[in-house]
Design a protein around this motif. Structure first.
Motif, short mmCIF file in Angstrom:
data_model
loop_
_atom_site.label_atom_id
_atom_site.label_comp_id
_atom_site.label_asym_id
_atom_site.label_seq_id
_atom_site.Cartn_x
_atom_site.Cartn_y
_atom_site.Cartn_z
N GLN A 206 0.81 -1.22 0.00
CA GLN A 206 0.00 0.00 0.00
C GLN A 206 0.85 1.27 0.00
O GLN A 206 0.43 2.28 -0.53
CB GLN A 206 -0.88 0.05 1.27
N GLY A 238 -5.46 -2.13 4.72
CA GLY A 238 -4.66 -1.74 5.89
C GLY A 238 -3.58 -2.77 6.19
O GLY A 238 -2.56 -2.47 6.79
N GLU A 241 -0.28 -1.84 4.83
CA GLU A 241 0.14 -0.46 5.10
C GLU A 241 1.58 -0.43 5.59
O GLU A 241 2.48 -0.03 4.86
CB GLU A 241 -0.79 0.19 6.13
N ARG A 351 -8.96 -1.09 7.70
CA ARG A 351 -10.16 -0.34 7.33
C ARG A 351 -11.00 0.11 8.55
O ARG A 351 -11.62 -0.72 9.21
CB ARG A 351 -11.01 -1.24 6.43
N VAL A 513 -3.70 5.33 2.62
CA VAL A 513 -4.47 4.96 3.81
C VAL A 513 -5.44 6.09 4.14
O VAL A 513 -5.46 7.10 3.45
CB VAL A 513 -3.53 4.78 5.03
N ALA A 514 -6.20 5.87 5.21
CA ALA A 514 -6.99 6.94 5.81
C ALA A 514 -7.99 7.56 4.82
O ALA A 514 -8.34 8.73 4.94
CB ALA A 514 -6.08 8.02 6.42
#
Ligand code: MOS
Length: 737
Positions: A206, A238, A241, A351, A513-514
């Protein structure tokens, strides 16, 4: 930067164009990491600790080195740089040297001429351990106060409210389990020396810049000698990540030492047993309401099992803490959040990032408060929701892109709130709601990682190449960014290509992410396109380059030596957080969500069938409606698994059900009717008004389902998953009473 755009003028943003990566994925021609190979490539395997906590007394490699086909075995002693995966706390080694702190921790890596050779040497590595007493649970770690991180958010005076008579108080402890990411593709990397003094790592990941940092640190070389290329990736959620840094740095170490390309791919059982997961949580929650139904106070002790190393726990915990009181006005609040250190696998991003655990507790509390007040759960929530201009528990005024009421209205209308519950003898119908919100982007705790860049280059034939630092994981980034570029340049989308992320092409653009990619990379792409377009318009003295004549316009610009390339850089507006009081403008904007679940519970067996889920979100602006609905459907199903079936059985720190035959995710027959609802309340700083959607759909599903079960049979679980066994036992208890 502000966006002014008359809605009607949009030609491709807001349209369900086909995914650019669909044909290759459908035909099977997309190249995932295991589809790639290099001449002279070796295969890696990892020697892992069988103990949750032990001292390493001796590592003997002689026998293993003699196994046929073994090219090299490397331990911590062979690491040329630092034996550290650099992240927030810098506490996790790549390979354990003196002590092991969780089952499955890597101790040595074996490079073999074949995978079989590498694996057959695993048993021949002889390690002498001295067992140490492990800390295995949240309770044990809490007892010892073994704390990785602690956050406090405090406002008002909760003690006074709880002491005052005349309030209705609900207090309980809630438990949530591990959740496995269950990406289709396990973690995998190939490391190759580039022949120029540096190294290239290809992989399923990711966040290319996290991996670049880890590889550079471990090899002790500068970042510009480490190039990370993300290949087609089979999901992350995630789970890819921060954790891909481990296989990447292991593969890089083997390649660096052996001088040959090395492929390291984890098998499913290995990946599921040792890689990161959603943190198990224990949440003690106490709420008070005034008799008229207004929330008076919320006090929370929120504990996550962080595992052996901090990894991303500090920020997962922070997001959970900030959102722990739900999307409500709470005048008196005290949140104490702790990530605890145990001798179990390090948990990390998944997530929702700390919110799903807290939301299960807070939305269960909301239903129980409503019940005590004899109020409808929706009516009670509507009395307390944050409205435009009001303050979150961190004192942030929510003023922009605030479509919460519209979301709730539309979702309740589609679910026919509390009007449709036909029971029969043994199967009882129920309906439940959960309201949640999600701060988009990294927020105040991730500021230094917030900006994102994009390079846009137009070739003489008019075709456009876009490079960004965020990644396509299946969520649709390639297509969304191409739509944004097409809209901004006013060029046909067929001319646009978004290339695979590569750290050598763009500046560090933070992690993928996020729910930040559409917002951050979208703005970066838009900024670059605006710059190029301005140059073209100036050169051609034409303010309205026609889409159909885009290639002609480019040819004309080429003749005039116009610079048809630009770098876009997006820096979000400032956020703040005071570590002492927990007050501040924590996120730049929020996605507002409502989830309603209709279930049918079998009172003989305790089985729950989810009939229907309505999932609605104010995401500012949907760039691609069909893909947006796909995100909602996927997030809902991951939430259904979290609510009903998914959990790991752990014994002495070891995950026992590390296969899909024993770790149960929902499958096609478990799929309810899913109604996605998208509300668009434009965010002034978002590209064409967009905020973020990736994670929001999962967060409210578990509490909506457990609230619906309570509505159906009057049984409330303070623990998920709501398995038939758990419900059946509660049913038996209730019958005895
Ligand atoms: Mo995501 S859970 O912020 O990778």
């Amino acid at each position: 930067m502000t966006n002014t755009f008359p809605e009607s003028s949009l030609s491709i943003v807001g349209k369900s164009v086909k995914r650019l990566d669909a044909p290759d994925k459908v035909k099977g021609t997309a190249k995932y990491i295991d589809d790639l190979s290099f001449t002279g490539m070796l295969y890696g395997a990892v020697v892992r600790s069988p103990h949750p906590h032990a001292e390493i007394l001796e590592i003997k490699l002689e026998k293993a080195l003699k196994v046929k086909g073994v090219a090299g075995i490397y331990t911590a002693k062979d690491i040329p740089g630092k034996n550290i995966i650099p992240l927030i706390h810098q506490d996790q080694p790549l390979l354990a040297e003196k002590t092991v702190n969780h089952i499955g921790e890597g101790i040595a890596v074996i490079a073999g001429e074949s995978l079989l050779a590498a694996k057959s040497a695993l048993e021949a590595v002889k390690i002498k351990y001295k067992s140490l007493t492990p800390t295995l649970t949240i309770e044990e770690a809490w007892e010892k106060q073994d704390i990785l991180t602690h956050w406090t958010i405090a406002n008002g005076n909760v003690e006074k409210i709880f002491q005052d008579p005349g309030k209705i108080i609900i207090e309980d402890t809630y438990y949530t389990p591990y959740q496995e990411h269950a990406y289709l593709e396990t973690n995998g990397m190939i490391a190759v020396l580039d022949g120029l003094g540096g190294i290239i790592v290809y992989g399923s990941l990711q966040c290319p810049f996290y991996v670049q940092n880890a590889v550079a640190a471990v090899l002790g070389i500068p970042l510009n000698k480490v190039r990370i290329i993300q290949v087609t990736t089979g999901g992350g959620f995630g789970g890819k990540e921060d954790s891909p840094s481990l296989p990447a740095a292991m593969a890089a170490l083997m390649a660096w030492k052996s001088g040959r390309p090395v492929k390291l791919i984890f098998e499913r059982e290995e990946d599921m047993a040792v890689m990161s997961k959603r943190h198990p949580a224990r949440i003690h929650y106490k709420s008070a309401v005034y008799p008229d139904g207004r929330l008076a106070a919320v006090e929370v002790n929120y504990c996550l099992n962080g595992g052996a190393y901090a990894t991303l726990s500090p920020v997962v915990l922070w997001r959970g803490a900030v959102h722990a009181a739900g999307p409500y006005k709470v005048p008196n609040v005290k949140i104490n959040a702790y990530a605890l250190k145990t001798n179990t696998i390090p948990c990390g991003a998944f997530r929702g990032f700390g919110e799903p655990q807290a939301a299960f507790a807070s939305e269960s509390q909301m239903d129980r408060l409503a019940e005590k007040l004899c109020m409808d759960p929706l009516e009670f929530r509507l009395k307390n929701i944050l409205r435009k201009g009001e303050q979150t528990i961190t004192g942030q005024k929510v003023e922009t892109s605030m479509g919460f009421e519209e979301v709730i209205e539309k979702v309740t209308a589609r679910a026919d709130w509390r009007h449709n519950q036909p029971d029969n003898f043994t199967r009882k119908r129920g309906i439940g709601i959960a309201l949640t919100y999600y701060g988009v982007g990294l927020g105040a705790r991730g500021k230094h990682l917030n900006p994102a860049g994009a390079n846009v280059v137009i070739a003489p034939d008019g075709s456009v190449t876009i490079a960004v630092g965020t990644t396509e994981l299946g969520q649709g980034m390639f297509t969304v960014l191409a739509q944004i570029a097409s809209e901004t340049l006013n060029c046909p989308i067929d001319l646009i290509r978004v290339i695979e992320p590569d750290t050598s092409r763009v500046p560090d653009s933070g992690p993928t992410v996020a729910s930040r990619t559409t917002l951050m990379s979208g703005n970066a792409v838009k900024n670059a396109c605006l710059e190029i377009k301005a140059g073209m318009e100036k050169a051609l003295s034409n303010e309205n380059i026609n889409k159909l004549q885009f290639q002609e316009a480019v040819a004309e610009c080429i003749k005039k030596s116009v610079h048809l390339a630009a770098h876009g850089w997006a820096v979000p507006p400032g956020t703040t957080f005071d570590e002492v009081t927990g007050q501040g403008n924590t996120y730049i904007t929020y996605t507002w969500s409502a989830t309603i679940a209709e279930t049918e519970v079998d009172i003989e067996t305790g089985e729950v069938k989810v009939i229907k889920i309505v999932s609605g979100h104010d995401i500012g602006k949907v760039i691609n409606p069909q893909m947006g609905e796909g995100q909602i459907e996927g997030g809902v199903m991951q939430g259904v698994g979290y609510a009903l079936t998914e959990e790991h059985i752990v014994n002495n720190g070891k995950i026992l059900n590390n296969q899909f035959s024993t770790y149960l995710i929902p499958v096609a027959p478990d799929t309810p009717e899913i109604i996605p609802v998208i509300v668009e309340n434009p965010f002034h700083w978002g590209p064409y008004g967009a905020k973020g959607l990736g994670e929001a759909p999962l967060i409210g599903v578990a509490p909506a389902i457990t609230n619906s079960i309570a509505n159906a049979i009057g049984i409330r679980l303070n623990e998920i998953p709501a398995t038939p066994e758990r419900i059946w036992h509660k049913l038996q208890e209730k019958r005895k009473r």
